[in-house]
Design a protein around this motif. Structure first.
Motif, PDB file in Angstrom:
ATOM      1  N   HIS A  22       0.838  -1.197   0.000  1.00 20.72           N
ATOM      2  CA  HIS A  22       0.000   0.000   0.000  1.00 20.72           C
ATOM      3  C   HIS A  22       0.878   1.254   0.000  1.00 20.72           C
ATOM      4  O   HIS A  22       1.949   1.275   0.628  1.00 20.72           O
ATOM      5  CB  HIS A  22      -0.921   0.011   1.227  1.00 20.72           C
ATOM      6  CG  HIS A  22      -1.856  -1.151   1.280  1.00 20.72           C
ATOM      7  ND1 HIS A  22      -1.480  -2.390   1.753  1.00 20.72           N
ATOM      8  CD2 HIS A  22      -3.159  -1.264   0.906  1.00 20.72           C
ATOM      9  CE1 HIS A  22      -2.503  -3.221   1.676  1.00 20.72           C
ATOM     10  NE2 HIS A  22      -3.535  -2.565   1.174  1.00 20.72           N
ATOM     11  N   LEU A  23       0.380   2.280  -0.671  1.00 22.46           N
ATOM     12  CA  LEU A  23       1.082   3.564  -0.760  1.00 22.46           C
ATOM     13  C   LEU A  23       0.067   4.676  -0.540  1.00 22.46           C
ATOM     14  O   LEU A  23      -0.996   4.691  -1.170  1.00 22.46           O
ATOM     15  CB  LEU A  23       1.750   3.714  -2.130  1.00 22.46           C
ATOM     16  CG  LEU A  23       2.349   5.082  -2.485  1.00 22.46           C
ATOM     17  CD1 LEU A  23       3.456   5.465  -1.516  1.00 22.46           C
ATOM     18  CD2 LEU A  23       2.875   5.064  -3.931  1.00 22.46           C
ATOM     19  N   VAL A  24       0.397   5.602   0.360  1.00 25.67           N
ATOM     20  CA  VAL A  24      -0.459   6.749   0.616  1.00 25.67           C
ATOM     21  C   VAL A  24       0.353   8.028   0.394  1.00 25.67           C
ATOM     22  O   VAL A  24       1.417   8.212   0.997  1.00 25.67           O
ATOM     23  CB  VAL A  24      -1.020   6.743   2.055  1.00 25.67           C
ATOM     24  CG1 VAL A  24      -1.888   7.988   2.289  1.00 25.67           C
ATOM     25  CG2 VAL A  24      -1.822   5.480   2.316  1.00 25.67           C
ATOM     26  N   LEU A  43       2.512   6.308 -11.658  1.00 24.05           N
ATOM     27  CA  LEU A  43       2.312   5.243 -10.675  1.00 24.05           C
ATOM     28  C   LEU A  43       1.511   4.057 -11.204  1.00 24.05           C
ATOM     29  O   LEU A  43       1.597   2.953 -10.661  1.00 24.05           O
ATOM     30  CB  LEU A  43       1.597   5.815  -9.447  1.00 24.05           C
ATOM     31  CG  LEU A  43       2.379   6.809  -8.592  1.00 24.05           C
ATOM     32  CD1 LEU A  43       1.440   7.530  -7.636  1.00 24.05           C
ATOM     33  CD2 LEU A  43       3.480   6.106  -7.820  1.00 24.05           C
ATOM     34  N   GLN A  44       0.726   4.267 -12.241  1.00 22.37           N
ATOM     35  CA  GLN A  44      -0.303   3.289 -12.574  1.00 22.37           C
ATOM     36  C   GLN A  44       0.224   1.937 -13.044  1.00 22.37           C
ATOM     37  O   GLN A  44      -0.499   0.933 -12.950  1.00 22.37           O
ATOM     38  CB  GLN A  44      -1.251   3.870 -13.634  1.00 22.37           C
ATOM     39  CG  GLN A  44      -0.627   4.111 -14.980  1.00 22.37           C
ATOM     40  CD  GLN A  44      -1.636   4.743 -15.951  1.00 22.37           C
ATOM     41  OE1 GLN A  44      -2.791   5.011 -15.579  1.00 22.37           O
ATOM     42  NE2 GLN A  44      -1.212   4.982 -17.175  1.00 22.37           N
ATOM     43  N   ALA A  45       1.464   1.851 -13.510  1.00 19.88           N
ATOM     44  CA  ALA A  45       1.995   0.549 -13.929  1.00 19.88           C
ATOM     45  C   ALA A  45       2.153  -0.390 -12.739  1.00 19.88           C
ATOM     46  O   ALA A  45       1.986  -1.609 -12.881  1.00 19.88           O
ATOM     47  CB  ALA A  45       3.341   0.733 -14.639  1.00 19.88           C
ATOM     48  N   ASP A  46       2.465   0.162 -11.566  1.00 24.43           N
ATOM     49  CA  ASP A  46       2.733  -0.664 -10.386  1.00 24.43           C
ATOM     50  C   ASP A  46       1.662  -0.565  -9.308  1.00 24.43           C
ATOM     51  O   ASP A  46       1.580  -1.442  -8.439  1.00 24.43           O
ATOM     52  CB  ASP A  46       4.084  -0.278  -9.772  1.00 24.43           C
ATOM     53  CG  ASP A  46       5.238  -0.471 -10.728  1.00 24.43           C
ATOM     54  OD1 ASP A  46       5.540  -1.640 -11.037  1.00 24.43           O
ATOM     55  OD2 ASP A  46       5.805   0.532 -11.187  1.00 24.43           O
ATOM     56  N   TRP A  47       0.857   0.500  -9.352  1.00 29.04           N
ATOM     57  CA  TRP A  47      -0.086   0.761  -8.279  1.00 29.04           C
ATOM     58  C   TRP A  47      -1.483   1.013  -8.840  1.00 29.04           C
ATOM     59  O   TRP A  47      -1.644   1.663  -9.865  1.00 29.04           O
ATOM     60  CB  TRP A  47       0.345   1.978  -7.463  1.00 29.04           C
ATOM     61  CG  TRP A  47       1.706   1.855  -6.854  1.00 29.04           C
ATOM     62  CD1 TRP A  47       2.888   2.285  -7.389  1.00 29.04           C
ATOM     63  CD2 TRP A  47       2.034   1.258  -5.606  1.00 29.04           C
ATOM     64  NE1 TRP A  47       3.930   2.006  -6.550  1.00 29.04           N
ATOM     65  CE2 TRP A  47       3.440   1.371  -5.439  1.00 29.04           C
ATOM     66  CE3 TRP A  47       1.294   0.654  -4.590  1.00 29.04           C
ATOM     67  CZ2 TRP A  47       4.098   0.889  -4.313  1.00 29.04           C
ATOM     68  CZ3 TRP A  47       1.947   0.175  -3.462  1.00 29.04           C
ATOM     69  CH2 TRP A  47       3.337   0.301  -3.336  1.00 29.04           C
ATOM     70  N   ARG A  48      -2.491   0.535  -8.146  1.00 26.22           N
ATOM     71  CA  ARG A  48      -3.891   0.755  -8.502  1.00 26.22           C
ATOM     72  C   ARG A  48      -4.463   1.825  -7.584  1.00 26.22           C
ATOM     73  O   ARG A  48      -4.375   1.728  -6.362  1.00 26.22           O
ATOM     74  CB  ARG A  48      -4.673  -0.549  -8.353  1.00 26.22           C
ATOM     75  CG  ARG A  48      -6.150  -0.454  -8.702  1.00 26.22           C
ATOM     76  CD  ARG A  48      -6.776  -1.839  -8.793  1.00 26.22           C
ATOM     77  NE  ARG A  48      -6.686  -2.562  -7.532  1.00 26.22           N
ATOM     78  CZ  ARG A  48      -7.664  -2.574  -6.621  1.00 26.22           C
ATOM     79  NH1 ARG A  48      -8.782  -1.877  -6.840  1.00 26.22           N
ATOM     80  NH2 ARG A  48      -7.538  -3.263  -5.504  1.00 26.22           N
TER      81      ARG A  48
END
Length: 272
Positions: free
Chosen positions: A192-194, A236-241
């Motif tokens: 998770h990333l915030v 970010l979208q390649a690795d994170w949703r």
């Protein structure tokens, strides 16, 4: 109600903003440096000893129980809770009841202390602040606990650290290359990333400026990058949703030359 309080309640927002600018009681975003190096040259920078000493004193007050919490060295009379961040923390802890946070740019543990009361049902909490060397030294000297520790970089965290979540609150905008640090977040094991309290533009390119701190806090100015929201999400979208895109309490602001931006946050989950 005092006359000053009544005037504040009745005044239109634009009048309040103009008054705060005139009196030096609001953040100002000025200039358009051509490069990070130029921005550094025309600003005072982040390393002024007075900044750290103010943060240390405020943190001591919170730890001693004489103030509910501090942010950016300012003590608050009432607690303020970052509920979007708390939702992400609880989601990350999930069914395991264990939470390991890498708090990038986390000062001396401000977010940890804001959030801790809502995490008391968890079985294990490890909160690792990643900060500048002077803050790391101060944190290790006075504020390290069984749950809270301080480190110099994400890549230098102990091998045994298996982070659940990376938190970057009011941090990316002050970096020469925020995208390199995002790559370090991706290299971590966190699912998770915030990204919180980050100034974002509606356009497709970032904008450099100089952020001036209100005089009543401390006299300081430093480079600040207003990030393109669209470019940030695309990066970010390649690795994170993306799970959530939310507004922050700092709201919408504008540079001195009229460029509008808004403080926003993103909650992301690693793609499987």
């Amino acid at each position: 109600m005092s006359s000053a309080t009544l005037a504040k309640a009745l005044a239109p927002p634009i009048v309040l903003d103009l008054f705060r600018r005139w009196s030096g009681r609001t953040l100002r975003f000025a200039g358009a440096p051509a490069s990070w190096q130029e921005a550094v040259r025309v600003s005072a920078g982040y390393g002024a000893p007075d900044i750290l000493s103010r943060v240390v004193e405020a943190t001591r007050a919170v730890v001693a129980g004489t103030a509910p919490f501090e942010r950016d060295s300012i003590l608050f009379d009432e607690p303020e809770y970052p509920f979007a961040v708390l939702a992400a923390l609880c989601r990350a802890a999930g069914a395991t009841g264990r939470l390991t946070v890498v708090d990038f740019g986390g000062s001396l543990g401000s977010s940890y202390r804001q959030c801790r009361a809502f995490l008391d049902r968890l079985t294990t909490i490890r909160w690792q602040v990643v900060e500048q060397p002077a803050f790391v030294d101060a944190g290790r000297r006075e504020f390290t606990t069984d749950e809270l520790s301080f480190h110099g970089s994400v890549d230098d965290l102990p091998p045994a650290v298996d982070p659940t979540l990376v938190l970057a609150s009011s941090a990316l905008q002050y970096l020469e290359d925020p995208y390199a640090h995002l790559a370090a977040f991706t290299r971590s094991a966190a699912a998770h990333l915030v990204i919180d309290r980050t100034p974002m533009l509606d356009g497709t390119t970032d904008r450099l400026c100089i952020q001036h701190v209100p005089r009543h806090i401390y006299p300081a100015s430093y480079p600040c990058r207003l990030l393109s929201r669209a470019s940030l999400i695309e990066h970010l979208q390649a690795d994170w949703r993306l799970l959530c895109d939310f507004g922050c309490a700092e709201g919408r602001r504008a540079t001195d030359d009229g460029l509008s931006f808004e403080y926003r946050g993103l909650i992301l989950e690693r793609r499987s």
